[in-house]
Design a protein around this motif. Structure first.
Motif, PDB file in Angstrom:
ATOM      1  N   PHE A  60       0.664  -0.861   0.023  1.00 52.29           N
ATOM      2  CA  PHE A  60       0.073   0.365  -0.249  1.00 52.29           C
ATOM      3  C   PHE A  60       0.410   1.116  -0.213  1.00 52.29           C
ATOM      4  O   PHE A  60       2.285   1.322   0.395  1.00 52.29           O
ATOM      5  CB  PHE A  60      -0.743  -0.147   0.650  1.00 52.29           C
ATOM      6  N   GLU A  61       0.601   2.790  -0.326  1.00 53.17           N
ATOM      7  CA  GLU A  61       1.284   3.036  -0.534  1.00 53.17           C
ATOM      8  C   GLU A  61       0.420   4.155   0.937  1.00 53.17           C
ATOM      9  O   GLU A  61      -0.743   4.410   0.337  1.00 53.17           O
ATOM     10  CB  GLU A  61       1.079   4.179  -1.866  1.00 53.17           C
ATOM     11  N   SER A  62       1.176   5.700   1.645  1.00 50.89           N
ATOM     12  CA  SER A  62       1.548   7.221   1.347  1.00 50.89           C
ATOM     13  C   SER A  62       1.919   7.551   1.311  1.00 50.89           C
ATOM     14  O   SER A  62       2.643   8.480   0.856  1.00 50.89           O
ATOM     15  CB  SER A  62       1.559   6.624   3.405  1.00 50.89           C
ATOM     16  N   VAL A  63       0.473   8.458   0.322  1.00 53.34           N
ATOM     17  CA  VAL A  63       1.024   9.599  -0.935  1.00 53.34           C
ATOM     18  C   VAL A  63       0.973  11.150  -0.014  1.00 53.34           C
ATOM     19  O   VAL A  63       0.067  11.100   0.366  1.00 53.34           O
ATOM     20  CB  VAL A  63       0.332   9.144  -2.306  1.00 53.34           C
ATOM     21  N   LEU A  64       2.778  11.614  -0.342  1.00 53.88           N
ATOM     22  CA  LEU A  64       2.724  12.262   0.712  1.00 53.88           C
ATOM     23  C   LEU A  64       1.853  13.732  -0.379  1.00 53.88           C
ATOM     24  O   LEU A  64       3.108  13.750  -1.829  1.00 53.88           O
ATOM     25  CB  LEU A  64       4.201  13.038   0.851  1.00 53.88           C
ATOM     26  N   LYS A  65       1.233  14.633  -0.403  1.00 53.34           N
ATOM     27  CA  LYS A  65       0.597  15.772  -1.101  1.00 53.34           C
ATOM     28  C   LYS A  65       0.956  17.119  -0.226  1.00 53.34           C
ATOM     29  O   LYS A  65       0.967  17.148   0.570  1.00 53.34           O
ATOM     30  CB  LYS A  65      -0.490  15.435  -0.954  1.00 53.34           C
ATOM     31  N   ILE A  66       1.410  17.824  -1.193  1.00 58.79           N
ATOM     32  CA  ILE A  66       1.531  19.135  -0.890  1.00 58.79           C
ATOM     33  C   ILE A  66       0.738  20.349  -1.878  1.00 58.79           C
ATOM     34  O   ILE A  66       1.048  20.429  -2.918  1.00 58.79           O
ATOM     35  CB  ILE A  66       3.096  19.384  -0.766  1.00 58.79           C
ATOM     36  N   ASP A  67       0.068  20.657  -1.008  1.00 57.46           N
ATOM     37  CA  ASP A  67      -0.717  21.909  -1.186  1.00 57.46           C
ATOM     38  C   ASP A  67      -0.488  23.372  -2.085  1.00 57.46           C
ATOM     39  O   ASP A  67      -1.022  23.273  -3.503  1.00 57.46           O
ATOM     40  CB  ASP A  67      -1.862  22.729  -0.644  1.00 57.46           C
ATOM     41  N   LYS A  68       0.274  23.287  -1.995  1.00 58.60           N
ATOM     42  CA  LYS A  68       1.174  24.726  -2.158  1.00 58.60           C
ATOM     43  C   LYS A  68       2.685  24.981  -2.835  1.00 58.60           C
ATOM     44  O   LYS A  68       3.768  24.479  -2.032  1.00 58.60           O
ATOM     45  CB  LYS A  68       1.035  26.526  -1.535  1.00 58.60           C
ATOM     46  N   LEU A  69       2.742  24.395  -4.134  1.00 55.99           N
ATOM     47  CA  LEU A  69       4.551  24.466  -4.133  1.00 55.99           C
ATOM     48  C   LEU A  69       4.471  25.438  -5.394  1.00 55.99           C
ATOM     49  O   LEU A  69       3.428  25.765  -5.989  1.00 55.99           O
ATOM     50  CB  LEU A  69       4.652  23.282  -4.780  1.00 55.99           C
ATOM     51  N   LYS A  70       5.527  25.863  -5.941  1.00 56.89           N
ATOM     52  CA  LYS A  70       5.995  26.683  -7.187  1.00 56.89           C
ATOM     53  C   LYS A  70       5.418  26.613  -8.249  1.00 56.89           C
ATOM     54  O   LYS A  70       5.782  24.910  -8.497  1.00 56.89           O
ATOM     55  CB  LYS A  70       7.190  26.990  -7.188  1.00 56.89           C
ATOM     56  N   ASP A  71       4.922  26.875  -9.617  1.00 58.48           N
ATOM     57  CA  ASP A  71       4.415  26.476  -9.768  1.00 58.48           C
ATOM     58  C   ASP A  71       4.981  26.949 -11.314  1.00 58.48           C
ATOM     59  O   ASP A  71       5.683  27.879 -11.129  1.00 58.48           O
ATOM     60  CB  ASP A  71       2.770  26.839 -10.426  1.00 58.48           C
ATOM     61  N   LYS A 106      -3.786  11.981  -7.544  1.00 59.17           N
ATOM     62  CA  LYS A 106      -4.871  11.659  -8.262  1.00 59.17           C
ATOM     63  C   LYS A 106      -5.408  10.047  -8.502  1.00 59.17           C
ATOM     64  O   LYS A 106      -5.429   8.967  -8.284  1.00 59.17           O
ATOM     65  CB  LYS A 106      -5.732  12.085  -8.103  1.00 59.17           C
ATOM     66  N   GLN A 107      -5.370   9.785  -9.917  1.00 55.76           N
ATOM     67  CA  GLN A 107      -5.083   9.705 -10.699  1.00 55.76           C
ATOM     68  C   GLN A 107      -3.961   8.149 -10.724  1.00 55.76           C
ATOM     69  O   GLN A 107      -4.920   6.910 -11.157  1.00 55.76           O
ATOM     70  CB  GLN A 107      -5.343   9.651 -12.257  1.00 55.76           C
ATOM     71  N   VAL A 108      -3.211   8.171  -9.982  1.00 60.64           N
ATOM     72  CA  VAL A 108      -2.246   7.004 -10.293  1.00 60.64           C
ATOM     73  C   VAL A 108      -2.894   6.576  -8.372  1.00 60.64           C
ATOM     74  O   VAL A 108      -3.067   5.325  -8.845  1.00 60.64           O
ATOM     75  CB  VAL A 108      -1.132   7.792  -9.475  1.00 60.64           C
ATOM     76  N   ALA A 109      -3.873   7.001  -7.532  1.00 62.81           N
ATOM     77  CA  ALA A 109      -4.196   6.488  -6.770  1.00 62.81           C
ATOM     78  C   ALA A 109      -5.305   5.183  -7.310  1.00 62.81           C
ATOM     79  O   ALA A 109      -5.234   4.704  -6.205  1.00 62.81           O
ATOM     80  CB  ALA A 109      -4.683   7.734  -5.675  1.00 62.81           C
ATOM     81  N   LEU A 110      -6.196   5.564  -8.269  1.00 60.94           N
ATOM     82  CA  LEU A 110      -6.838   5.084  -8.305  1.00 60.94           C
ATOM     83  C   LEU A 110      -6.860   3.765  -9.110  1.00 60.94           C
ATOM     84  O   LEU A 110      -7.103   2.642  -9.373  1.00 60.94           O
ATOM     85  CB  LEU A 110      -7.876   6.633  -9.551  1.00 60.94           C
ATOM     86  N   ALA A 111      -5.649   4.344  -9.636  1.00 61.36           N
ATOM     87  CA  ALA A 111      -4.659   3.425 -10.779  1.00 61.36           C
ATOM     88  C   ALA A 111      -4.571   1.917 -10.247  1.00 61.36           C
ATOM     89  O   ALA A 111      -5.048   0.732 -10.165  1.00 61.36           O
ATOM     90  CB  ALA A 111      -4.442   3.773 -12.274  1.00 61.36           C
ATOM     91  N   HIS A 112      -3.781   2.572  -9.029  1.00 67.15           N
ATOM     92  CA  HIS A 112      -3.105   1.474  -8.281  1.00 67.15           C
ATOM     93  C   HIS A 112      -4.357   0.675  -7.436  1.00 67.15           C
ATOM     94  O   HIS A 112      -4.255  -0.327  -7.174  1.00 67.15           O
ATOM     95  CB  HIS A 112      -2.052   2.014  -7.056  1.00 67.15           C
ATOM     96  N   LEU A 113      -5.429   1.597  -7.143  1.00 71.06           N
ATOM     97  CA  LEU A 113      -6.381   0.522  -5.658  1.00 71.06           C
ATOM     98  C   LEU A 113      -7.345   0.061  -7.125  1.00 71.06           C
ATOM     99  O   LEU A 113      -7.304  -1.443  -6.688  1.00 71.06           O
ATOM    100  CB  LEU A 113      -7.633   1.674  -5.633  1.00 71.06           C
ATOM    101  N   GLN A 114      -6.988  -0.019  -8.532  1.00 78.55           N
ATOM    102  CA  GLN A 114      -8.004  -1.010  -9.715  1.00 78.55           C
ATOM    103  C   GLN A 114      -6.788  -2.323  -8.991  1.00 78.55           C
ATOM    104  O   GLN A 114      -7.238  -3.736  -9.560  1.00 78.55           O
ATOM    105  CB  GLN A 114      -8.153  -0.226 -10.845  1.00 78.55           C
ATOM    106  N   GLY A 115      -5.659  -2.125  -9.454  1.00 80.55           N
ATOM    107  CA  GLY A 115      -4.768  -2.799  -9.497  1.00 80.55           C
ATOM    108  C   GLY A 115      -4.147  -3.574  -7.445  1.00 80.55           C
ATOM    109  O   GLY A 115      -3.129  -4.326  -7.179  1.00 80.55           O
ATOM    110  N   ASN A 116      -5.557  -2.885  -6.411  1.00 74.77           N
ATOM    111  CA  ASN A 116      -5.319  -3.650  -5.776  1.00 74.77           C
ATOM    112  C   ASN A 116      -3.905  -2.845  -4.473  1.00 74.77           C
ATOM    113  O   ASN A 116      -3.723  -3.997  -3.359  1.00 74.77           O
ATOM    114  CB  ASN A 116      -5.483  -5.079  -5.457  1.00 74.77           C
TER     115      ASN A 116
END
Ligand code: PA5
Length: 411
Positions: free
Chosen positions: A305-316, A336-346
Motif C-alpha cells: 500500500f502507499e502513503s502518498v505525501l501531497k503538498i498543497d502549495k508549491l512553486k508552479d 490522484k489518477q495514479v492512486a485510483l489506477a493503483h487501487l484498481q490493481g489492489n
C-alpha cells in the motif's frame, strides 16, 4: 494542519467502522504515551530542548555561517537522517546557495570518505560528530579520519572546530570530548536516535544550514493538535497490514521531500520491524518511478500500500505565452489518477496532505510521524524504542574484522 485521507483511495480495504473498533485500544495507548514512561521524552516538545540549548545551537551556527565554513555532520541512522531530510527540503536545487552542511559517518564507503577528505583539504570546516552510544562503527571511523585532517590543518585551533553531540555522561565520545575539550551538546537519555531530530542532534545542523529552527519547533508543538489524526493513520496502516499489505511505500511527487521519506523509512522500520512482524517501509519518487517500479505497484502481488505525501502549495510553472497550462496542477492530477489506477490493481493509498513546505509544517509533520510510528508499534505489541535486530550482524563483523577494528580502538 496535516490532512489524513484513508478512505478515498482504499476502496473496501478500510472502513470507518473498522477504524472505530480501535477506539479503546487507542485510548489506552495514548495514556501510556502521556505517562511518558521509558524513552518517551520526545512527546513534550517544550521540554526536549531547553532555551539555553537553543541559544548555544544558534550561537555556534552563527559562528560557522559567519566563517563561511563547511559543517561535516558525522553520524549514522537517527543521528543524521532527520537533519539531512530537513536541510534538503529547504535547500535550493541549483546554484550558489547550496547548503554547506555535508554528511559522513553513516556508511563505510572508502571512495566517499577519501573524496570528502580531499574536498575539505583546502576548505575551512567544522565537524559535528553525533553519536548517542559513542561507539557506532561508521561514525567512529569517519570521525577519526576527519579529525586527523582537522588536526593537520588547524594544529592550534582544532578543538574549537569540533562539536560533539552525545549522551550527557556515558560513552566513549563523551570521554574523548572531555579529554580533548571539544564543545558538546546533549542527546537526552530518554530519546532514541530516530526520535531525536528535534533535539540538538537535528537542530544544530539544521540551524547551520540556515533553516528556522524556532518555526520548526513551533510546528512540532502544534503537532499535538493532530495527535488523533496521527493515531488514526497508525490504525489505518495496521488495518491494511492485517489484510496482508506488508509493504508501505512512502510515495512522493516532489523531489525536495525525498529525504523526508528516507527519514520516515528509518523511523518506521526500526520502530516496527521486530518480533517477526511489522510493515516494511520503502520510498518511492514519482512521477519518476511510474516508469520503473510503477509496473510492480500496478500489477505485482497484492502486498503493497502507499502513503502518498501531497503538498498543497508549491512553486508552479506556466509557459510565457500560455497561462492555461500549470505544471503543478498536472502533477496533482497525476497523483490522484495514479492512486485510483493503483487501487484498481489492489494497491490502496492513504493520502497525507501538507498545506505547503515551510518549517512550521515540516515540524508538525515530524511530530505526526513520531506519534504514528510509536502507536503503530504499540498496536503490534512490540517495543517502539529498541532495535535488537541490529546486533546480529554487528557481532559477526566483530568476529570477522577484529584485526581491522583493533587498529582503531572501537569499543
Ligand atoms: O534510531 C536509532 O536509535 C539508531 O538508528 C541510531 O540513531 C543509530 O544506530 C546511531 O546510533 P548512535 O547515535 O548511538 O551512534
Amino acid at each position: 494542519m496535516i490532512n489524513l485521507d484513508y478512505l478515498s483511495f482504499t476502496g473496501d480495504y478500510i472502513t470507518k467502522s473498522e477504524i472505530e473498533k480501535y477506539d479503546s485500544k487507542i485510548e489506552q495507548i495514548l495514556n501510556t504515551i502521556q505517562k511518558k514512561q521509558s524513552m518517551l521524552d520526545w512527546f513534550d516538545i517544550d521540554t526536549t530542548v531547553s532555551e539555553q540549548e537553543i541559544e548555544q545551537i544558534k550561537n555556534i551556527a552563527k559562528e560557522i555561517r559567519e566563517n563561511d565554513a563547511y559543517l561535516v555532520v558525522v553520524g549514522a541512522g537517527g543521528s543524521f537522517l532527520g537533519a539531512k531530510a530537513v536541510i534538503e527540503t529547504f535547500s535550493p536545487y541549483f546554484g550558489n546557495n547550496l547548503s554547506k552542511v555535508l554528511f559522513a559517518g553513516y556508511d563505510l564507503s572508502s571512495e566517499y570518505l577519501s573524496e570528502l577528505l580531499s574536498f575539505l583539504s583546502d576548505k575551512n570546516f567544522y565537524i559535528n560528530v553525533i553519536s548517542k552510544s559513542g561507539n557506532t562503527m561508521e561514525t567512529s571511523i569517519a570521525f577519526k579520519f576527519l579529525l586527523q585532517l582537522l588536526k593537520e590543518k588547524y594544529p592550534n585551533d582544532y578543538k574549537n572546530k569540533v562539536i560533539a553531540t552525545t549522551d550527557k555522561q556515558n560513552g566513549k565520545l563523551r570521554k574523548i570530548s572531555q579529554e580533548e575539550g571539544f564543545r558538546t551538546m546533549i542527546i537526552p537519555s530518554e530519546i532514541g536516535g530516530r526520535y531525536s531530530v528535534l533535539t540538538p542532534v537535528g537542530l544544530f545542523p539544521i540551524a547551520v544550514a540556515g533553516v528556522d529552527i524556532d518555526k520548526l519547533l513551533e510546528g512540532a508543538k502544534a503537532g499535538k493538535q493532530s495527535i488523533h489524526s496521527a493515531m488514526e493513520y497508525a490504525v489505518a496502516r495496521d488495518i491494511l497490514y492485517n489484510k496482508g499489505f506488508f509493504v508501505e511505500s512512502f510515495t512522493n511527487y516532489e523531489k525536495r521531500a525525498e529525504g523526508i521519506a528516507l527519514w520516515r523509512q528509518q523511523l518506521f522500520a526500526e520502530t516496527q520491524g521486530k518480533n517477526k512482524s511489522g510493515i516494511l517501509p520503502i520510498c518511492n519518487a514519482n512521477t519518476t518511478n511510474l516508469h520503473s517500479v510503477g509496473q510492480y505497484y500496478q500489477d505485482g502481488p497484492d502486498i503493497l500500500f502507499e502513503s502518498v505525501l501531497k503538498i498543497d502549495k508549491l512553486k508552479d510553472l506556466k509557459f510565457k505565452n500560455n497561462d492555461n497550462f500549470s505544471l503543478f496542477e498536472l502533477n496533482n492530477i497525476v497523483l490522484k489518477q495514479v492512486a485510483l489506477a493503483h487501487l484498481q490493481g489492489n494497491t490502496p493509498s492513504i493520502i497525507l496532505t501538507i498545506p505547503e513546505l515551510n518549517e512550521f509544517n515540516i515540524g508538525e509533520f515530524i511530530y505526526y510521524n513520531f506519534i504514528s510510528a510509536a502507536v503503530g508499534a504499540y498496536l503490534q505489541q512490540v517495543n517502539p524504542f529498541d532495535q535488537p535486530g541490529v546486533e546480529a550482524y554487528k557481532n559477526l563483523v566483530k568476529q570477522n574484522a577484529s584485526y581491522l577494528l583493533e587498529q582503531i580502538d572501537l569499543d
